[in-house]
Design a protein around this motif. Structure first.
Motif, PDB file in Angstrom:
ATOM      1  N   ASP A   1      24.579 -18.543 -12.828  1.00 10.36           N
ATOM      2  CA  ASP A   1      25.627 -17.581 -12.503  1.00 10.36           C
ATOM      3  C   ASP A   1      26.616 -17.439 -13.643  1.00 10.36           C
ATOM      4  OD1 ASP A   1      24.544 -17.108 -10.059  1.00 10.36           O
ATOM      5  OD2 ASP A   1      25.628 -18.751  -9.110  1.00 10.36           O
ATOM      6  N   ALA A   2      27.135 -18.565 -14.097  1.00 12.16           N
ATOM      7  CA  ALA A   2      28.138 -18.520 -15.165  1.00 12.16           C
ATOM      8  C   ALA A   2      27.457 -18.898 -16.474  1.00 12.16           C
ATOM      9  CB  ALA A   2      29.257 -19.494 -14.856  1.00 12.16           C
TER      10      ALA A   2
ATOM     11  N   ASP B   1      23.484 -17.056 -21.313  1.00  9.13           N
ATOM     12  CA  ASP B   1      23.752 -16.196 -20.159  1.00  9.13           C
ATOM     13  C   ASP B   1      22.497 -15.391 -19.819  1.00  9.13           C
ATOM     14  OD1 ASP B   1      23.675 -14.405 -22.181  1.00  9.13           O
ATOM     15  OD2 ASP B   1      25.658 -13.558 -21.885  1.00  9.13           O
TER      16      ASP B   1
ATOM     17  N   ARG C   1      35.365 -10.829 -27.439  1.00 11.63           N
ATOM     18  CA  ARG C   1      35.421 -10.304 -26.071  1.00 11.63           C
ATOM     19  C   ARG C   1      36.848 -10.305 -25.553  1.00 11.63           C
ATOM     20  NH1 ARG C   1      30.895 -13.951 -25.534  1.00 11.63           N
ATOM     21  NH2 ARG C   1      28.994 -12.713 -25.686  1.00 11.63           N
TER      22      ARG C   1
ATOM     23  N   GLU D   1      29.971  -5.402 -24.922  1.00 14.05           N
ATOM     24  CA  GLU D   1      30.868  -6.548 -24.850  1.00 14.05           C
ATOM     25  C   GLU D   1      31.939  -6.528 -25.928  1.00 14.05           C
ATOM     26  OE1 GLU D   1      28.682 -10.147 -24.449  1.00 14.05           O
ATOM     27  OE2 GLU D   1      27.624  -9.426 -22.677  1.00 14.05           O
TER      28      GLU D   1
ATOM     29  N   PRO E   1      25.776  -6.289 -18.033  1.00 10.05           N
ATOM     30  CA  PRO E   1      27.137  -6.702 -18.362  1.00 10.05           C
ATOM     31  C   PRO E   1      28.016  -6.634 -17.117  1.00 10.05           C
ATOM     32  CG  PRO E   1      26.340  -5.121 -19.968  1.00 10.05           C
ATOM     33  CD  PRO E   1      25.305  -5.210 -18.919  1.00 10.05           C
ATOM     34  N   ARG E   2      29.031  -7.470 -17.113  1.00 10.61           N
ATOM     35  CA  ARG E   2      29.781  -7.650 -15.869  1.00 10.61           C
ATOM     36  C   ARG E   2      30.392  -6.357 -15.351  1.00 10.61           C
ATOM     37  NH1 ARG E   2      31.728 -13.241 -15.668  1.00 10.61           N
ATOM     38  NH2 ARG E   2      29.482 -13.324 -15.703  1.00 10.61           N
ATOM     39  N   GLN E   3      30.869  -5.507 -16.275  1.00 10.86           N
ATOM     40  CA  GLN E   3      31.589  -4.322 -15.792  1.00 10.86           C
ATOM     41  C   GLN E   3      30.652  -3.298 -15.157  1.00 10.86           C
ATOM     42  OE1 GLN E   3      31.151  -4.991 -19.105  1.00 10.86           O
ATOM     43  NE2 GLN E   3      31.333  -3.154 -20.364  1.00 10.86           N
TER      44      GLN E   3
ATOM     45  N   SER F   1      28.149  -3.778 -12.663  1.00  7.49           N
ATOM     46  CA  SER F   1      27.322  -4.171 -11.527  1.00  7.49           C
ATOM     47  C   SER F   1      27.203  -3.015 -10.537  1.00  7.49           C
ATOM     48  CB  SER F   1      27.945  -5.378 -10.836  1.00  7.49           C
ATOM     49  OG  SER F   1      29.260  -5.049 -10.476  1.00  7.49           O
TER      50      SER F   1
END
Lengths: 317, 219, 672
Positions: C56-57, C77, C198, C265, C502-504, C506
């Motif tokens: 996850d992390a 990651d 980042r 990123e 990338p996280r932004q 989802s």
């Protein structure tokens, strides 16, 4: 009850899609014969031919491998699968949710891929020539096909063909988008090219060097030939059904309403017959194009589709 | 005829005019080009008649009739006559291949749409489709004059351009005064006639009608 | 756990390479040691990759170097995990293939080659894991250098040597662009670590655009994006086939990885315009790559050009993703990026498969030109089936995996068309380009499979070809199975890839289609189920066989006979349609673009009669427009510049010392 009705509709659709094209082929031939002052063959001649070919034995060239034997089956099945996705007498079809226009175009591409492989498998020069030319025509007609169906889908707001037909059939003729003629021209040219008809190719030619589609079938006989011919018929039938239903969606049967079926059937048969007759007239009145002039016509088709895109982009639906 | 049907009909016809112009670019047979030009004339006559029906202005029917006769019948027949007389080859030579010419035509139509944006907003009567397709036809005609090598095909381009301008005028103003229209038709006839006679003389004197080679005549 | 596995995999791959080098005097043993060691290392790496994907992390691993700020930092990651899976998964299959393959090829330099391969794999792994500029560059450079060394260096053919040097030059030029981009970022962030990039506040838009342009050129060069592709089709084919497979399948993907990291990123917030640039470049690469592939005779070079094409398709998806991310539509950006990543995965799988099959053909016949092959399906049935599956998949035909990702790219373009006015037009035009690419790729692979594997053998080596040993077959079979699996159950790889976004970006609604479904871009549309399509196909075929049974009569037997050939009795291998004959219409159509020239040399016995020739030689030259318009002028300029500069190089020691003194004084003067 609705389930039984759905099954019934699917059965009618299947029968129509598999066998009506054989009649359409007969109509095209009959019109051409009449225009040439001949009496012409019976309308069901194609079916008779197929039945006879199925009963015959098959001669396989000794140069060929399993690809050659597999190809007729694959070609037929891919065309039949697409035929299941294109609406006929009603806009609801068995595989409606899957009938994405890109999938339809690529399935037809798969059918062609197999046929061309089999052509090269025979190791004869004529078949190789057919494979090369057919790949060329297909590669150039595919963009125009994608663009024109893209525009139709854009106007309808969906990428599924049955839904497009449904949306168009809901609208009155006056409310149809003005890009319709452009899309129609683009799609008709592409359909003629992909079905290997005049002026791109002549299905009745006897000169091997000028053939495109027919030369790929030269080594087939018996059931293999029957499947190839039937597959080509299916392709013609589904092209005509697509044009008839996208641009002239009159009298389509509503799903699960039995009363509308006779009108739907009649209307579908009438519309496709008229289109087939027009095709016959076109084939009789036009000369075949030189091979390298084919690109001009496909470019015209592409340009018509691009004009439609430009219009949709700048003005909207 | 209600307004909606009317504007749809005008739109459809104007698209057909544009499509025919594109078709002229798309093929290289001179005779077919002239036939397409004839079709263009019929379409324009139809537009005039439809607008006349909608607005009820009677002089538009006259315009329709004259368009039909001059653009639909007279000029194409004259061109056919010239063609047979000097035995022109059927191939209309261009300095661009057909696919490239079509790309150019599509690009010009895109320009026409963008140019037409402010104009369309200014006029409540006219839809942007009609505007853009008439301008596009005019642009295509002009570009055809640039890429064609033979005098007759250049004249075709000129007529196409004029068709576009005619469509623009008649839809934008719903009919100019008949006198103006007549003046334009007269110009047209003179232009076509002069070109035809010039062609006949060129064909007779030089044995070719290639415009590029006329520059050899410079002293 | 992660770090342990990391060390295990890297050390095993690298150390087995070193051992192979040490044992060079006994090539067979060296090769065995090298291959088995690398296999063990890559398998450990696969486990590592799966763990990365599942975590996850992100995990970190850091060593401090002797100089502060010059340590090694790694980050585990999911995105790195996916590319690691490509490196090690395909690396494992390629080394398995390489074990028997190495014994068939020239065996003199086996040890050296295994050494380079081991380090090549290890450096690719570090590239995707690196989390600071220094580590990234150390790995990136060593990846390029070992790839260069893997091209046969002291080869007797001049073009092979030239290809190798071209590769090196292109790598260095590309690297220079990336380096500048990184240094500007590092200057702004005040640190060489990616985490600092980042965290740093975003630069102004012109700066970010400039950095993005540099990164696009740099990584685009490595990825083979047109117009920076010229080295790729020359360099990739000269390596041994399993190495070509890794170069085309994996190495160029590391460049795409770099581009994704940069765009999403380091340079956030993105600008929508970049996406349109990437989309356009992608469309151009795809169309021209497919066209060049179609005109190529050499099997491996054709595959290399087709890599250019597929990188173009990936870039199209990536461009749409950047566009949507820049215009604040996260879920569509996620979808488009998913399409790009899925095509990355698919291309890696089928391109590796096709290169391995080409290697198997090369090993059996020593012929790479399609004109000298033919009829291999009889002699090498397993290789032929694998190649056909790969060809089917790469042509984007359903139900293989190529169709799944291309369909998603179409969907991404479909929603792009609903954007603002300018993008309206780009969406359908790009879709038309993709359709053209589909048609060209289908023609290209019909030609490759049909001319190469079907028909009659054209030469003696092709006639006597032997099937590859089992050790070479099963990696290909595994890859072919993977092609079909990913096509029939696209939901599974998509679920894996969704974790890499990338996280932004989802998008939870994306994966509602389940393991068997292919989600549509707009959630109102139903997903596509390839398995349903295949099932219907099977049902149709079943019905057809039934009909055929009923209609068939007992007397109607199937006979095998010489081809009818319209009555011409002779069917000769030379009379078959050739590869160049097949692509001739395409070459004619694109003649302006290719500036092709035909020369017909007629050698006649009698000078005055060319109609009775002894022999005819047709030569066709085609010059790439990029060569004449871009590369030749640049080359001339560089050579002229180098000549100028070389005047400084007199050979006098005192002059050099004077330069030294001057430099030191200059540096001291301009120091702030």
């Amino acid at each position: 009850m609705t389930f039984a009705l759905d099954i019934g509709f699917a059965a009618i659709h299947l029968a129509l899609v598999l066998f009506w094209p054989l009649v359409l082929v007969g109509i095209v031939r009959r019109v051409k014969a009449r225009l040439a002052c001949r009496r012409g063959l019976p309308l069901l001649q194609e079916l008779t031919d197929l039945l006879k070919l199925f009963r015959k034995g098959e001669v396989i060239p000794d140069t060929a491998t399993w690809v050659f034997r597999l190809a007729p089956w694959g070609t037929w099945a891919a065309s039949a699968l697409v035929a299941l996705m294109v609406p006929t007498f009603s806009w609801s079809v068995p595989l409606g949710a899957q009938a994405d226009f890109i999938l339809v175009i690529y399935l037809l591409g798969s059918s062609r891929f197999l046929r061309n492989l089999a052509a090269l498998d025979t190791a004869t020069a004529f078949a190789g020539l057919a494979a090369s030319r057919e790949s060329f025509v297909a590669a150039l007609s595919e963009p125009a096909m994608v663009l024109s169906l893209w525009c139709a889908g854009w106007v309808a707001g969906t990428s599924r063909i049955p839904e497009m037909v449904w949306r168009f059939s809901e609208k009155a003729a006056a409310e149809l988008s003005p890009v319709h003629p452009l899309i129609l021209v683009a799609l008709v040219i592409v359909a003629i090219a992909e079905n290997a008809r005049v002026p791109f190719d002549d299905p009745t030619t006897h000169l091997e060097l000028t053939m495109i589609h027919e030369a790929a079938l030269l080594e087939y006989s018996g059931p293999g030939l029957a499947l190839m011919q039937w597959g080509a018929g299916l392709h013609l039938g589904l092209s005509l059904a697509l044009i008839a239903n996208l641009f002239f969606p009159i009298g389509l049967a509503a799903p699960a309403e039995l009363g509308t079926v006779p009108l739907g059937l009649f209307s579908f048969m009438a519309r496709t017959s008229v289109l087939a007759a027009l095709l016959g007239v076109l084939e009789s009145t036009m000369a075949r194009l030189r091979f390298f002039r084919i690109t001009d016509w496909l470019a015209l088709s592409g340009a018509a589709a691009v004009l439609a895109v430009i219009r949709l982009v700048t003005v909207g639906r | 005829m209600d307004t909606h049907t009317f504007s749809r009909l005008v739109e459809l016809t104007s698209y057909s005019v544009l499509l025919v112009a594109v078709a002229v670019v798309a093929q290289r047979n001179l005779a077919t080009s002239i036939r397409l030009l004839r079709l263009e004339g019929f379409l324009l006559a139809m537009v005039s008649a439809v607008i006349g029906l909608y607005t009820g202005e009677s002089h538009l029917f006259w315009v329709a009739a004259i368009t039909f006769v001059i653009k639909g019948l007279a000029i194409p027949s004259f061109f056919f006559h010239v063609m047979h007389r000097i035995g022109l080859p059927h191939d209309a030579e261009r300095s661009l291949t057909v696919p490239l010419g079509l790309m150019l035509a599509s690009g010009l139509t895109l320009v026409a749409y963008h140019v037409g944006r402010p104009l369309a907003l200014a006029s409540p009567w006219i839809t942007r489709d009609v505007l853009a397709s008439s301008l596009g036809t005019a642009f295509i005609g002009l570009s055809l004059m640039i890429v064609c090598r033979k005098a007759l095909t250049q004249m075709l381009g000129f007529l196409l351009m004029e068709d576009g301008i005619f469509l623009f005028g008649i839809t934008e103003t719903y009919g100019m005064p008949l006198l103006v229209e007549l003046g334009i038709f007269f110009d047209l006839i003179v232009a076509a006639g002069v070109t035809g006679i010039l062609l006949l003389r060129m064909g007779g004197d030089f044995g070719h009608v290639d415009v590029d080679r006329l520059s050899d005549l410079r002293g | 756990m992660l770090s342990l596995l990391f060390f295990l995999s890297i050390l095993l791959t690298a150390a087995s390479g070193a051992a192979a080098l040490a044992l060079q005097s006994r090539p067979a043993l060296a090769h065995r040691v090298g291959c088995w060691g690398q296999l063990a290392g890559t398998l450990a790496g696969v486990v590592l990759a799966i763990l990365c994907l599942a975590s996850d992390a992100p995990g970190h691993l850091r060593f401090d170097g002797p100089v502060p700020g010059l340590g090694f930092t790694l980050r585990f990651d999911a995105l790195a995990g996916f590319f690691l899976l490509l490196v090690f998964g395909l690396g494992a299959l390629a080394t398995t293939f390489g074990l028997p393959y190495g014994f068939i090829g020239h065996s003199s330099s086996l040890g050296t080659r295994d050494f380079c391969l081991g380090f090549f794999l290890a450096s690719m792994a570090v590239v995707v894991l690196a989390d600071d500029v220094f580590t990234f560059f150390a790995a990136w450079e060593s990846m390029s250098v070992f790839a260069f060394l893997l091209l046969p260096g002291e080869h007797e053919k001049r073009e092979v040597r030239e290809a190798a040097y071209l590769f090196l030059i292109a790598s260095q030029v590309g690297t220079a662009f990336i380096l500048v981009a990184f240094l500007v970022l590092a200057h702004h962030a005040g640190s060489l670590e990616f985490d600092a990039f980042r965290r740093a506040a975003p630069l102004s838009l012109p700066w970010r655009s400039g950095i993005f342009a540099l990164a696009l050129i740099g990584f685009g060069t490595k990825a083979g994006m047109i117009p920076f592709h010229v080295w790729l089709p020359k360099a990739h084919p000269v390596a041994p086939s399993h190495v070509s497979a890794l170069m085309s399948g994996v190495m160029i993907k590391t460049a795409l990885y770099g581009l994704i990291r940069f765009a999403f990123e380091f340079l956030a917030p993105l600008d929508a315009f970049w996406g349109l640039v990437v989309l356009t470049l992608g469309a151009v690469s795809a169309v021209l790559g497919a066209l060049f592939a179609l005109l190529e005779h050499d099997l491996k070079r054709m595959l290399a050009y087709s890599s250019v094409e597929n990188v173009g398709i990936i870039l199209m998806g990536l461009g749409v993703a950047i566009f949507f991310a820049g215009s604040g539509k996260g879920d569509w950006a996620a979808y488009a990026l998913l399409a790009a990543l899925f095509h990355t995965l698919n291309h890696a799988v089928f391109k590796t498969l096709l290169f391995l099959a080409a290697g198997s053909v090369l090993a059996a016949t020593r012929e790479a030109s399609l004109e000298h092959l033919g009829g291999l399906a009889r002699r090498m049935p397993a290789t032929a089936v694998c190649f056909l599956v790969g060809a089917w998949a790469i042509s984007g035909l359903p139900p293989a995996n190529g169709f799944a990702s291309e369909w998603m790219t179409y969907q991404a373009l479909w929603v792009l068309a609903s954007g603002s006015a300018g993008t309206h037009l780009l969406g359908p035009i790009a879709a038309a380009c993709l359709a053209l690419v589909g048609g060209l790729a289908a023609a290209c692979f019909v030609r490759a499979a049909g001319v190469g594997f079907l028909g009659l053998p054209r030469t003696e080596p092709a006639r006597r070809a032997e099937e590859a040993p089992r050790g070479m077959i099963w990696p290909m079979a595994a890859l072919a199975a993977l092609c079909l699996f990913a096509g029939l159950a696209p939901g599974l790889p998509l679920a894996m890839l969704a974790g890499c976004l990338p996280r932004q970006l989802s998008a939870p609604s994306l994966l509602l289609a389940g393991p068997l479904g292919l989600p549509a871009a707009r959630s109102v549309e139903p997903p596509l189920y390839p398995l349903a399509i295949v099932a219907t196909l099977a049902a149709l075929l079943l019905g057809l066989t039934f009909v055929r049974r009923r209609l068939g009569t007992a007397s109607a037997a199937t006979r095998v006979h010489g081809p009818w050939n319209c009555g011409y009795p002779i069917v000769a291998p030379r009379a078959q349609y050739s590869a160049s004959g097949f692509s001739q219409p395409f070459a004619y159509f694109a003649r302006k673009l290719l500036s092709r020239k035909k020369l017909l040399d007629v050698h006649a016995r009698h000078h005055y009669s060319p109609y009775l020739p002894e022999s005819l030689v047709l030569r066709v030259h085609s010059v790439s427009p990029f060569d004449t318009l871009v590369y030749q002028p640049v080359k001339r300029f560089v050579i002229r510049l180098s000549k100028r500069v070389s005047r400084l190089q007199t050979g006098s020691l005192r002059l050099y010392l004077a330069f030294l003194l001057g430099t030191v004084i200059l540096l001291l003067l301009i120091q702030p």
